[in-house]
Design a protein around this motif. Structure first.
Motif, PDB file in Angstrom:
ATOM      1  N   LEU A 157      -2.683  -6.892  -8.457  1.00 52.95           N
ATOM      2  CA  LEU A 157      -3.763  -5.961  -8.807  1.00 52.95           C
ATOM      3  C   LEU A 157      -3.394  -4.533  -8.419  1.00 52.95           C
ATOM      4  N   LEU A 158      -2.744  -4.399  -7.276  1.00 48.13           N
ATOM      5  CA  LEU A 158      -2.334  -3.072  -6.809  1.00 48.13           C
ATOM      6  C   LEU A 158      -1.259  -2.483  -7.722  1.00 48.13           C
ATOM      7  N   GLN A 159      -0.350  -3.326  -8.190  1.00 49.80           N
ATOM      8  CA  GLN A 159       0.700  -2.834  -9.092  1.00 49.80           C
ATOM      9  C   GLN A 159       0.116  -2.406 -10.440  1.00 49.80           C
ATOM     10  N   VAL A 197       2.584   6.811  -2.854  1.00 52.75           N
ATOM     11  CA  VAL A 197       3.461   7.428  -3.854  1.00 52.75           C
ATOM     12  C   VAL A 197       2.630   7.924  -5.035  1.00 52.75           C
ATOM     13  N   CYS A 198       1.667   7.090  -5.462  1.00 58.19           N
ATOM     14  CA  CYS A 198       0.818   7.461  -6.600  1.00 58.19           C
ATOM     15  C   CYS A 198      -0.085   8.651  -6.261  1.00 58.19           C
ATOM     16  N   ARG A 199      -0.527   8.729  -5.020  1.00 60.43           N
ATOM     17  CA  ARG A 199      -1.327   9.888  -4.600  1.00 60.43           C
ATOM     18  C   ARG A 199      -0.520  11.171  -4.725  1.00 60.43           C
ATOM     19  N   GLN A 200       0.778  11.074  -4.439  1.00 58.55           N
ATOM     20  CA  GLN A 200       1.655  12.234  -4.576  1.00 58.55           C
ATOM     21  C   GLN A 200       1.813  12.617  -6.045  1.00 58.55           C
ATOM     22  N   SER A 256      19.678   9.626   2.470  1.00 52.42           N
ATOM     23  CA  SER A 256      18.976   9.127   1.289  1.00 52.42           C
ATOM     24  C   SER A 256      18.250   7.806   1.536  1.00 52.42           C
ATOM     25  N   LEU A 257      18.431   7.212   2.715  1.00 48.31           N
ATOM     26  CA  LEU A 257      17.791   5.925   3.025  1.00 48.31           C
ATOM     27  C   LEU A 257      16.426   6.140   3.693  1.00 48.31           C
ATOM     28  N   PRO A 258      15.367   5.483   3.182  1.00 44.67           N
ATOM     29  CA  PRO A 258      14.032   5.608   3.783  1.00 44.67           C
ATOM     30  C   PRO A 258      13.878   4.662   4.976  1.00 44.67           C
ATOM     31  N   PHE A 259      14.052   5.172   6.179  1.00 46.66           N
ATOM     32  CA  PHE A 259      14.054   4.342   7.387  1.00 46.66           C
ATOM     33  C   PHE A 259      12.786   3.477   7.546  1.00 46.66           C
ATOM     34  N   PRO A 260      11.566   4.044   7.401  1.00 43.60           N
ATOM     35  CA  PRO A 260      10.352   3.225   7.599  1.00 43.60           C
ATOM     36  C   PRO A 260      10.242   2.084   6.593  1.00 43.60           C
ATOM     37  N   LEU A 267       0.815  -1.219   0.000  1.00 44.29           N
ATOM     38  CA  LEU A 267       0.000   0.000   0.000  1.00 44.29           C
ATOM     39  C   LEU A 267       0.851   1.273   0.000  1.00 44.29           C
ATOM     40  N   ALA A 268       2.136   1.132   0.336  1.00 49.70           N
ATOM     41  CA  ALA A 268       3.028   2.297   0.294  1.00 49.70           C
ATOM     42  C   ALA A 268       3.101   2.869  -1.116  1.00 49.70           C
TER      43      ALA A 268
END
Length: 215
Positions: free
Chosen positions: A74-76, A25-28, A155-159, A20-21
């Motif tokens: 389906l999400l992709q 990204v797509c909403r942005q 530059s690393l996304p911790f979550p 769902l992450a």
């Protein structure tokens, strides 16, 4: 309910949340009205991976793997459609999607009509799924080289890394419980790589970026 079922359910839920992450990204992209310089390759490779693991799950009749990867696929598809709508490099994206669809079609034809030996087919699809996932996990290695060079984890996304660690550990444990090496190997690689990336936050602390995720 057996412990392996509890673990698979937990891993499936965490994997769905991880998928769902991409929606965020797509909403942005929708909000910005463009994808900018972003690439759809992560969505495209994830679609291929989901299809392979869905096929593998169907072959071994593991419906935890089937359902989570059906949802992921389906999400992709949704993510790719949004990307295509807002992409400024549509020709590149179309070529990537076309290559993925050809790959999926070849796997479908081979598994449905050409390979009649199910035991061999399980090994072949399992090996392909494992290989693609290992390559997917290995892709951040170029970024890690940059992090070590500049001595900063900015530059690393911790979550994302933490989520990947949790998901990989759960699927690795599940693979051990059902004695499936094709599930064990890529997720063990995911555990190791995620653990290494998390260790960089201790070696090269970037206090502001880590704290920002918890405020």
């Amino acid at each position: 309910m057996e412990i392996k079922d509890i673990l698979a359910s937990s891993a499936s839920i965490c994997t769905v949340l991880q998928y769902l992450a991409g929606v965020l990204v797509c909403r942005q992209y929708i909000k910005n009205g463009t994808t900018g310089d972003s690439s759809a390759l992560s969505f495209v490779t994830c679609l291929m991976s989901c299809y392979l693991w869905w096929t593998y799950g169907m072959l071994i009749k593991d419906f935890f793997i089937v359902y989570v990867n059906l949802f992921g696929a389906l999400l992709q598809v949704y993510n790719i459609i949004i990307f295509l709508i807002y992409s400024i490099k549509k020709s590149t994206t179309v070529r990537q999607v076309a290559a993925a669809l050809v790959f999926i079609l070849v796997i479908f034809i081979y598994s449905a009509f050409l390979q009649q030996d199910k035991t061999v087919l399980v090994k072949q699809v399992g090996f392909l799924s494992c290989t693609l996932t290992v390559l997917f996990f290995a892709s951040p290695l170029f970024l890690l080289a940059h992090v070590i060079k500049v001595r900063s984890t900015e530059s690393l996304p911790f979550p994302v890394i933490m989520a990947s660690m949790i998901v990989s550990c759960q699927w690795f444990a599940y693979g051990c419980l059902i004695n499936d090496h094709f599930i064990q190997v890529p997720n063990f690689m995911g555990c190791v790589l995620s653990g290494f990336q998390l260790s960089l936050f201790l070696i090269y602390p970037n206090k502001q970026s880590v704290e920002a995720y918890f405020i």
